[in-house]
Design an enzyme around this catalytic site. Structure first.
Site, PDB file in Angstrom:
ATOM      1  N   ASN A  41      13.480 -11.777  41.172  1.00 14.58           N
ATOM      2  CA  ASN A  41      13.008 -13.085  40.717  1.00 14.58           C
ATOM      3  C   ASN A  41      14.133 -13.706  39.898  1.00 14.58           C
ATOM      4  O   ASN A  41      14.387 -13.281  38.778  1.00 14.58           O
ATOM      5  CB  ASN A  41      11.740 -12.886  39.872  1.00 14.58           C
ATOM      6  CG  ASN A  41      11.270 -14.173  39.214  1.00 14.58           C
ATOM      7  OD1 ASN A  41      11.772 -15.262  39.514  1.00 14.58           O
ATOM      8  ND2 ASN A  41      10.301 -14.053  38.319  1.00 14.58           N
ATOM      9  N   LYS A 100      14.243 -16.542  38.576  1.00 15.57           N
ATOM     10  CA  LYS A 100      13.757 -17.468  37.546  1.00 15.57           C
ATOM     11  C   LYS A 100      14.589 -18.763  37.597  1.00 15.57           C
ATOM     12  O   LYS A 100      14.956 -19.209  38.677  1.00 15.57           O
ATOM     13  CB  LYS A 100      13.772 -16.781  36.178  1.00 15.57           C
ATOM     14  CG  LYS A 100      13.007 -15.440  36.215  1.00 15.57           C
ATOM     15  CD  LYS A 100      12.760 -14.821  34.880  1.00 15.57           C
ATOM     16  CE  LYS A 100      11.956 -13.537  35.046  1.00 15.57           C
ATOM     17  NZ  LYS A 100      11.617 -12.890  33.789  1.00 15.57           N
ATOM     18  N   HIS A 138       3.008 -15.522  37.511  1.00 11.06           N
ATOM     19  CA  HIS A 138       3.967 -14.896  36.593  1.00 11.06           C
ATOM     20  C   HIS A 138       3.586 -15.245  35.157  1.00 11.06           C
ATOM     21  O   HIS A 138       3.128 -16.352  34.879  1.00 11.06           O
ATOM     22  CB  HIS A 138       5.384 -15.377  36.910  1.00 11.06           C
ATOM     23  CG  HIS A 138       6.424 -14.538  36.237  1.00 11.06           C
ATOM     24  ND1 HIS A 138       6.719 -14.658  34.897  1.00 11.06           N
ATOM     25  CD2 HIS A 138       7.198 -13.530  36.700  1.00 11.06           C
ATOM     26  CE1 HIS A 138       7.644 -13.766  34.574  1.00 11.06           C
ATOM     27  NE2 HIS A 138       7.949 -13.065  35.650  1.00 11.06           N
ATOM     28  N   GLU A 173       5.307 -16.079  32.775  1.00 11.19           N
ATOM     29  CA  GLU A 173       6.006 -17.269  32.269  1.00 11.19           C
ATOM     30  C   GLU A 173       5.322 -18.551  32.742  1.00 11.19           C
ATOM     31  O   GLU A 173       5.525 -19.618  32.152  1.00 11.19           O
ATOM     32  CB  GLU A 173       7.484 -17.210  32.683  1.00 11.19           C
ATOM     33  CG  GLU A 173       8.216 -16.135  31.883  1.00 11.19           C
ATOM     34  CD  GLU A 173       9.418 -15.530  32.567  1.00 11.19           C
ATOM     35  OE1 GLU A 173       9.916 -16.085  33.563  1.00 11.19           O
ATOM     36  OE2 GLU A 173       9.855 -14.446  32.112  1.00 11.19           O
ATOM     37  N   GLU A 181       3.400  -6.577  35.288  1.00 13.02           N
ATOM     38  CA  GLU A 181       4.530  -6.878  34.412  1.00 13.02           C
ATOM     39  C   GLU A 181       4.033  -7.034  32.972  1.00 13.02           C
ATOM     40  O   GLU A 181       3.565  -8.131  32.591  1.00 13.02           O
ATOM     41  CB  GLU A 181       5.205  -8.185  34.834  1.00 13.02           C
ATOM     42  CG  GLU A 181       5.775  -8.160  36.239  1.00 13.02           C
ATOM     43  CD  GLU A 181       6.899  -9.187  36.401  1.00 13.02           C
ATOM     44  OE1 GLU A 181       8.006  -8.772  36.742  1.00 13.02           O
ATOM     45  OE2 GLU A 181       6.672 -10.386  36.158  1.00 13.02           O
ATOM     46  N   GLY A 220      12.426  -8.865  30.032  1.00 14.73           N
ATOM     47  CA  GLY A 220      13.654  -9.366  29.423  1.00 14.73           C
ATOM     48  C   GLY A 220      13.971  -8.773  28.061  1.00 14.73           C
ATOM     49  O   GLY A 220      14.826  -9.293  27.342  1.00 14.73           O
ATOM     50  N   SER A 270      12.131  -5.313  32.715  1.00 12.86           N
ATOM     51  CA  SER A 270      13.336  -4.568  32.312  1.00 12.86           C
ATOM     52  C   SER A 270      13.702  -3.430  33.259  1.00 12.86           C
ATOM     53  O   SER A 270      14.232  -2.409  32.836  1.00 12.86           O
ATOM     54  CB  SER A 270      13.194  -4.051  30.870  1.00 12.86           C
ATOM     55  OG  SER A 270      13.121  -5.134  29.959  1.00 12.86           O
TER      56      SER A 270
HETATM   57  P1  13P Z   1      13.350  -8.710  33.688  1.00 14.14           P
HETATM   58  O1  13P Z   1      13.636  -7.742  34.808  1.00 14.14           O
HETATM   59  O2  13P Z   1      14.492  -9.594  33.349  1.00 14.14           O
HETATM   60  O3  13P Z   1      12.737  -8.002  32.507  1.00 14.14           O
HETATM   61  O4  13P Z   1      12.206  -9.709  34.245  1.00 14.14           O
HETATM   62  C1  13P Z   1      11.091  -9.181  34.830  1.00 14.14           C
HETATM   63  C2  13P Z   1      10.342 -10.282  35.464  1.00 14.14           C
HETATM   64  O5  13P Z   1       9.741 -11.103  34.792  1.00 14.14           O
HETATM   65  C3  13P Z   1      10.376 -10.382  36.931  1.00 14.14           C
HETATM   66  O6  13P Z   1       9.435 -11.289  37.406  1.00 14.14           O
END
Ligand code: 13P
Length: 248
Positions: free
Chosen positions: A10, A12, A92, A94, A162, A168, A207
């Protein structure tokens, strides 16, 4: 049943046209691991260009619940398919947190993706305070109950667990906690969909990197990974794909 491992990047809100070179390197490396399903979800602006990369499997990071209409700035699932996407991420954290998306919104988006012929990766995961209070499993199972649609081909809908506090941050749950959550999710899916739930993949995200992928992907009921930061370059992403290939 044996479920093929699934590793999805992803991107983002990262990536300009020069980043297609990274996607090219990633899919060239992925060609050496035919037993693993791999996809990248770039920003909408790169979908068409990335879909043209040899071997590429690409998806959107979100879609609107409607197929078309007066929704300035939004992208509909049939538009993703038209641009070359074969999957879409919905729900997600976010989007749930940053854009106020409810379980009902996420369910509608999942249905829109499926109707457009896309596969769906539906995300769930608890915030830190819920994990600390000991109710993470109840929280995630409520998200599953509220956001997973009723009628779909189980091969075409994957869940991504997640934990928000792991995204992150470099923090990851223990392998036992991941296995417990994935087992609870699988149990809930089996309770609702019966034997068909066996075909549904449950990914872990938060992560994931080349150092921890083998351990996380090896946990019970973990069928793959949804990867953020470590999916942007072949140097970081391919070791995760390789870990999945070894576990096959
Ligand atoms: P990270 O791998 O950067 O922690 O992000 C995970 C994520 O949100 C994937 O959708």
């Amino acid at each position: 049943m044996a479920r093929r491992k699934y590793v999805v990047g992803n991107w983002k809100m990262n990536g300009l046209s020069a980043s297609i070179a990274d996607a090219r390197a990633i899919f060239a490396g992925v060609a050496g691991h035919p037993a693993v399903d791999v996809a990248l979800c770039p920003p909408f602006t790169l979908l068409g260009a990335m879909a043209a990369v040899p071997g590429a499997v690409v998806g959107g990071q979100d879609c609107h619940r409607a197929a078309l209409g007066a929704f300035t700035g939004s992208i509909a699932a049939p538009m993703l398919a038209d641009a070359g996407a074969s999957l879409v991420i919905v729900g997600h954290s976010e989007r749930r947190e940053g854009f106020g998306e409810s379980d009902g919104d996420v369910r509608a988006k999942a249905e829109a993706g499926l109707t457009a012929g896309l596969s769906v990766i539906l995300c769930v995961g608890e915030p830190r305070d819920v994990r600390e209070s000991g109710s993470a499993i109840d929280y995630v199972l409520a998200q599953i109950a509220g956001s997973v649609p009723d009628n779909f081909d189980p091969q075409r809908l994957a869940i991504a667990y997640e934990p928000i506090w792991a995204i992150g941050t470099g923090l990851v749950p223990t392998v036992d906690d991941v296995a417990a959550m994935h087992g609870a999710i699988r149990g809930a899916l089996a309770g609702r969909f019966g034997a068909a739930a066996d075909a549904m993949r449950i990914l872990y995200g938060g992560s994931v990197n080349g150092d921890n992928a083998a351990e996380l992907l090896g946990a019970a009921d973990v069928d793959g990974a949804l990867v953020g930061g470590a999916s942007l370059t072949s140097a970081k992403f391919l070791p995760i794909v390789e870990a999945a290939a070894v576990l096959g």
